[in-house]
Motif scaffolding. Structure first.
Motif, mmCIF file in Angstrom:
data_model
loop_
_atom_site.group_PDB
_atom_site.id
_atom_site.type_symbol
_atom_site.label_atom_id
_atom_site.label_comp_id
_atom_site.label_asym_id
_atom_site.label_seq_id
_atom_site.Cartn_x
_atom_site.Cartn_y
_atom_site.Cartn_z
ATOM 1 N N SER A 71 0.811 -1.222 0.000
ATOM 2 C CA SER A 71 0.000 0.000 0.000
ATOM 3 C C SER A 71 0.842 1.269 0.000
ATOM 4 N N ILE A 72 2.130 1.171 0.373
ATOM 5 C CA ILE A 72 2.971 2.368 0.369
ATOM 6 C C ILE A 72 3.889 2.419 -0.846
ATOM 7 N N ARG A 84 14.663 4.532 -1.967
ATOM 8 C CA ARG A 84 13.664 5.561 -1.713
ATOM 9 C C ARG A 84 12.308 5.017 -2.137
ATOM 10 N N ARG A 85 11.283 5.796 -1.890
ATOM 11 C CA ARG A 85 9.924 5.440 -2.302
ATOM 12 C C ARG A 85 9.320 6.582 -3.100
ATOM 13 N N TRP A 89 2.672 8.215 -3.973
ATOM 14 C CA TRP A 89 2.105 6.922 -4.319
ATOM 15 C C TRP A 89 0.605 6.879 -4.052
ATOM 16 N N ASP A 90 0.171 7.488 -2.983
ATOM 17 C CA ASP A 90 -1.247 7.442 -2.616
ATOM 18 C C ASP A 90 -2.148 8.207 -3.592
ATOM 19 N N THR A 91 -1.574 9.014 -4.485
ATOM 20 C CA THR A 91 -2.382 9.785 -5.434
ATOM 21 C C THR A 91 -2.397 9.156 -6.829
ATOM 22 N N LEU A 92 -1.655 8.068 -7.042
ATOM 23 C CA LEU A 92 -1.593 7.437 -8.355
ATOM 24 C C LEU A 92 -2.844 6.613 -8.623
#
Length: 139
Positions: A71-72, A84-85, A89-92
């Motif tokens: 989820s992250i 890194r991340r 991601w939560d808006t894709l």
């Protein structure tokens, strides 16, 4: 000098409180009681409520278990080996997530292989240097 030291400590505590999102400490340090905090008094911090041990919505992990944290988003391996991340991601969208997973997985494998070859090469060079040093000592 003492006043400067107190101000630095106050700013550091405020920064940590903001990072920890601790509103009690933020209020204490931005109010008139900040001098009391610097003199060693610690404000009372509200504790989180006890969790319900029967709550199935909370994922439980046992020691030694691994879990997927999809989820992250994926972990990105940079060319230098750091990771890194994706920050947003939560808006894709689902399609963007799928594309990102596919491209990042492929690139991570390539970068991992390159880094492993570099590591092996460095280890071989280190072994060669050690052998050269031991040969030089024998002479």
């Amino acid at each position: 000098f003492y006043e400067i030291k107190k101000a630095i400590v106050l700013y550091l505590l405020l920064a940590v409180s903001i990072l920890l999102n601790n509103s009690v400490l933020i209020h204490a340090m931005t109010s008139a009681s900040s001098s009391a905090l610097l003199d060693g008094e610690v404000p009372s911090v509200l504790a989180l409520p006890e969790g319900d041990p029967n709550d199935d919505s909370v994922q439980k992990i046992k020691l030694g278990e691994s879990i997927a944290i999809e989820s992250i988003g994926p972990v990105i391996i940079n060319a230098d080996g750091s990771t890194r991340r994706i920050q947003n991601w939560d808006t894709l969208t689902k399609g963007e997530e799928d594309t990102a997973w596919r491209r990042i997985s492929k690139r991570n494998e390539q970068r991992r292989a390159i880094l492993m070859k570099q590591k092996e090469k460095e280890e071989e060079q280190q072994q060669q240097r050690e052998m050269d040093n031991s040969d030089a000592k024998e002479l």
